[in-house]
Design a protein around this motif. Structure first.
Motif, PDB file in Angstrom:
ATOM      1  N   GLY A 267       0.827  -1.202   0.000  1.00  0.00           N
ATOM      2  CA  GLY A 267       0.000   0.000   0.000  1.00  0.00           C
ATOM      3  C   GLY A 267       0.868   1.263   0.000  1.00  0.00           C
ATOM      4  O   GLY A 267       2.066   1.202  -0.321  1.00  0.00           O
TER       5      GLY A 267
ATOM      6  N   THR B  92      -3.966   8.237   2.377  1.00  0.00           N
ATOM      7  CA  THR B  92      -4.739   7.686   3.488  1.00  0.00           C
ATOM      8  C   THR B  92      -6.170   7.328   3.098  1.00  0.00           C
ATOM      9  O   THR B  92      -6.989   7.004   3.959  1.00  0.00           O
ATOM     10  CB  THR B  92      -4.773   8.698   4.650  1.00  0.00           C
ATOM     11  OG1 THR B  92      -5.284   9.955   4.171  1.00  0.00           O
ATOM     12  CG2 THR B  92      -3.385   8.900   5.241  1.00  0.00           C
TER      13      THR B  92
ATOM     14  N   SER C  88      -7.423   4.725   1.732  1.00  0.00           N
ATOM     15  CA  SER C  88      -7.750   3.348   2.141  1.00  0.00           C
ATOM     16  C   SER C  88      -6.862   2.898   3.297  1.00  0.00           C
ATOM     17  O   SER C  88      -6.714   1.702   3.541  1.00  0.00           O
ATOM     18  CB  SER C  88      -7.591   2.400   0.950  1.00  0.00           C
ATOM     19  OG  SER C  88      -8.423   2.763  -0.122  1.00  0.00           O
ATOM     20  N   GLY C  89      -6.264   3.855   3.980  1.00  0.00           N
ATOM     21  CA  GLY C  89      -5.328   3.533   5.062  1.00  0.00           C
ATOM     22  C   GLY C  89      -3.905   3.575   4.557  1.00  0.00           C
ATOM     23  O   GLY C  89      -3.605   3.065   3.477  1.00  0.00           O
TER      24      GLY C  89
ATOM     25  N   PRO D 261      -2.456  -0.444   4.876  1.00  0.00           N
ATOM     26  CA  PRO D 261      -3.653  -1.289   4.891  1.00  0.00           C
ATOM     27  C   PRO D 261      -3.403  -2.764   5.179  1.00  0.00           C
ATOM     28  O   PRO D 261      -4.313  -3.473   5.613  1.00  0.00           O
ATOM     29  CB  PRO D 261      -4.226  -1.093   3.482  1.00  0.00           C
ATOM     30  CG  PRO D 261      -3.053  -0.711   2.647  1.00  0.00           C
ATOM     31  CD  PRO D 261      -2.189   0.117   3.547  1.00  0.00           C
ATOM     32  N   LYS D 262      -2.198  -3.242   4.936  1.00  0.00           N
ATOM     33  CA  LYS D 262      -1.908  -4.662   5.134  1.00  0.00           C
ATOM     34  C   LYS D 262      -0.952  -4.910   6.298  1.00  0.00           C
ATOM     35  O   LYS D 262      -0.379  -5.992   6.428  1.00  0.00           O
ATOM     36  CB  LYS D 262      -1.352  -5.261   3.845  1.00  0.00           C
ATOM     37  CG  LYS D 262      -2.343  -5.179   2.685  1.00  0.00           C
ATOM     38  CD  LYS D 262      -1.839  -5.878   1.454  1.00  0.00           C
ATOM     39  CE  LYS D 262      -2.869  -5.787   0.333  1.00  0.00           C
ATOM     40  NZ  LYS D 262      -2.405  -6.494  -0.890  1.00  0.00           N
TER      41      LYS D 262
ATOM     42  N   SER E 171       3.796  -6.371   5.909  1.00  0.00           N
ATOM     43  CA  SER E 171       3.818  -6.233   4.447  1.00  0.00           C
ATOM     44  C   SER E 171       4.939  -5.307   3.991  1.00  0.00           C
ATOM     45  O   SER E 171       5.507  -5.480   2.914  1.00  0.00           O
ATOM     46  CB  SER E 171       2.473  -5.706   3.947  1.00  0.00           C
ATOM     47  OG  SER E 171       2.237  -4.388   4.421  1.00  0.00           O
TER      48      SER E 171
ATOM     49  N   TYR F 136      -3.564   2.197  -4.379  1.00  0.00           N
ATOM     50  CA  TYR F 136      -2.649   1.056  -4.274  1.00  0.00           C
ATOM     51  C   TYR F 136      -3.299  -0.245  -4.741  1.00  0.00           C
ATOM     52  O   TYR F 136      -2.606  -1.195  -5.147  1.00  0.00           O
ATOM     53  CB  TYR F 136      -2.157   0.901  -2.830  1.00  0.00           C
ATOM     54  CG  TYR F 136      -3.098   0.123  -1.936  1.00  0.00           C
ATOM     55  CD1 TYR F 136      -2.959  -1.256  -1.780  1.00  0.00           C
ATOM     56  CD2 TYR F 136      -4.137   0.765  -1.265  1.00  0.00           C
ATOM     57  CE1 TYR F 136      -3.833  -1.961  -0.971  1.00  0.00           C
ATOM     58  CE2 TYR F 136      -5.002   0.066  -0.457  1.00  0.00           C
ATOM     59  CZ  TYR F 136      -4.846  -1.302  -0.301  1.00  0.00           C
ATOM     60  OH  TYR F 136      -5.711  -2.003   0.497  1.00  0.00           O
ATOM     61  N   ASN F 137      -4.650  -0.317  -4.687  1.00  0.00           N
ATOM     62  CA  ASN F 137      -5.341  -1.546  -5.090  1.00  0.00           C
ATOM     63  C   ASN F 137      -5.833  -1.509  -6.540  1.00  0.00           C
ATOM     64  O   ASN F 137      -6.653  -2.329  -6.956  1.00  0.00           O
ATOM     65  CB  ASN F 137      -6.530  -1.810  -4.159  1.00  0.00           C
ATOM     66  CG  ASN F 137      -7.445  -0.591  -4.020  1.00  0.00           C
ATOM     67  OD1 ASN F 137      -7.246   0.424  -4.693  1.00  0.00           O
ATOM     68  ND2 ASN F 137      -8.440  -0.697  -3.159  1.00  0.00           N
TER      69      ASN F 137
END
Length: 475
Positions: free
Chosen positions: A43, A189, A191-192, A195-196, A200, A260-261
């Protein structure tokens, strides 16, 4: 081609060559294409992985610089491992490093073949890969200044591309770029930030290390420059801004511009920079990125062949490779046998491309997955042992590692911890295990050579002085 056994390299690298090698040496195709996988893995916090990797590279280069400025050698850390730890260590890391660059040439030829085939479909990808291989072998068979010229212009293209991306990306995140749909800093930020989780970020470190390996090439090339110590010192002192600007800075912009996704980030036909340029509304983004990537892979192939051949030459000079690999051309001073032998895996890759069996080459590439971390671990261990010896010889160190030995120990613990984490976590378990297995085989070969005195072992500059110094320290 006439030559001589045990001939010396003639040199010919100028200051501008060394400057560009040091600046562009850390910019590989993995930055433009492979960084997307690391972003998807960690992320926005991937910038921390690149920052940690950059700090590690900086500290390792500082340690390597301390040894290289005192005793410049075309074998670089392999020679220092030989002197500081033992023949088995120099043998192991030298051959492991040679294998990494020799394997990488085949992969770079494959990437170049894919790009060129997409542009000129009538010619098969393996045909382009073969042409690139032959052309760059020819360049490396000439005087080393030709290598320097190639790297200068290849490097200039890469640096210019990164700088333009930094300028345009910076304008976009402060909303001064009039095109596209970039979100800006808020994307960090959305999605955080992590996030992982923290694990990670550590896992992404292996991919980061694979991308950053190459900074140490300048210490190999410096032995063929007019003023090795000066060039190494300049490169070491500039490594901070190079890492921060090219890696941390550019990846920061990417995660600000692209979620990031976004599945496009892990698309092997695109890459993070391509996706970011699309977000900026720049037309023909894929073509632009492919041009830069093509330049980058040609540069990496050129640099890999140079580095592998010089390491093979150094191993030959120490009796750890057949003496034929130390033959240099009388006219150019180039170790032409080492150049040809080092290109073997590039031809293997061309054959596998022609037979549609590159998946087998992928398996071979996994055995190089964490060579960078093994190299950094070796450099730290060497510096730990050599510092006291160099000072005992009365050598005034122009460059010193900070907080010795505590910072050196911190690097050693960090690298070992990273390897263990990667093996346990699972994402890069195969790469860690395969590389460790390969290293174990080479260690056994090196230990056997040391134990039974296999191979002619010529006297090396520095051995007598270091042995005397060690006896003095022991007393």
């Amino acid at each position: 081609m006439s030559g001589s056994h045990g001939g010396k390299l003639k040199g010919g690298l100028q200051s501008r060559h060394m400057t560009m090698i040091s600046i562009a040496g850390v910019i590989g195709a993995a930055l433009f294409v492979g960084s997307g996988k690391q972003i998807a893995l960690a992320g926005p916090a991937v910038v921390l992985a690149y920052l940690a990797g950059g700090i590690l590279v900086f500290l390792v280069m500082r340690m390597l610089g301390e040894m290289a400025i005192a005793q410049p050698d075309t074998g670089s850390f392999s020679t220092y491992a030989d002197r500081a730890i033992g023949r088995w260590a120099g043998f192991t890391i030298g051959w492991l490093y040679w294998y990494f660059w020799a394997m990488l040439m085949g992969w770079e030829a494959y990437v170049a073949g894919q790009i060129l085939h997409a542009w000129f479909a009538p010619i098969p990808d393996w045909g382009f890969a073969l042409m690139l291989t032959i052309a760059l072998i020819g360049a490396n068979l000439m005087n080393v200044k030709n290598f320097g010229e190639f790297e200068f212009w290849f490097g200039l293209v890469k640096v210019t591309a990164i700088v333009l991306f930094l300028v345009i990306g910076s304008l976009a995140i402060v909303h001064l770029w009039p095109f596209g749909h970039a979100r800006g800093i808020a994307q960090l930020t959305a999605s955080g930030f992590m996030p992982k989780g923290p694990k990670s970020v550590v896992t992404a470190l292996l991919g980061v290390m694979f991308a950053m390996i190459g900074a140490e090439v300048v210490t190999v090339a410096a032995s063929e420059s007019v003023n090795p110590g000066k060039e190494i010192l300049k490169a070491i002192r500039s490594v901070v801004w190079r890492i921060v600007l090219f890696y941390v800075g550019s990846l920061f912009l990417v995660v600000c511009l692209v979620p990031y996704n976004d599945p496009a980030l892990v698309d092997p036909t695109r890459g993070s920079y391509n996706v970011a340029l699309d977000a900026l509304g720049i037309p023909h983004a894929q073509l632009i990125v492919n041009c830069v990537v093509l330049t980058s892979v040609c540069s990496c192939f050129n640099s890999a062949l140079y580095t592998a051949s010089r390491m093979l030459y150094s191993l030959s000079r120490r009796g750890d490779a057949h003496r034929v690999m130390g033959i240099t051309a009388a006219s150019t001073g180039t170790p032409y046998v080492a150049v040809v032998i080092s290109s073997v895996f590039a031809f293997v890759a061309v054959y596998m491309m022609a037979k549609s069996k590159m998946d087998l080459y992928d398996i071979l590439m996994q055995t190089t997955g964490c060579v960078a971390l093994f190299v950094y671990l070796t450099i730290a261990c060497c510096q730990l042992r050599m510092r006291q010896r160099l000072e005992a010889q009365g050598i005034e160190l122009e460059l010193k590692m900070w907080l010795f030995p505590w910072l050196t120990w911190a690097v050693i613990v960090f690298v070992i911890g990273a390897l263990i984490t990667m093996a346990v976590e699972g994402t890069y378990r195969q790469e860690v295990l395969y590389t460790s297995a390969l290293a174990a085989v080479i260690v056994a070969m090196g230990a056997t050579a040391q134990r039974y005195g296999i191979g002619k072992r010529p006297p090396l500059a520095g051995y007598t002085q270091m042995a005397t110094a060690e006896r003095a320290v022991t007393r």
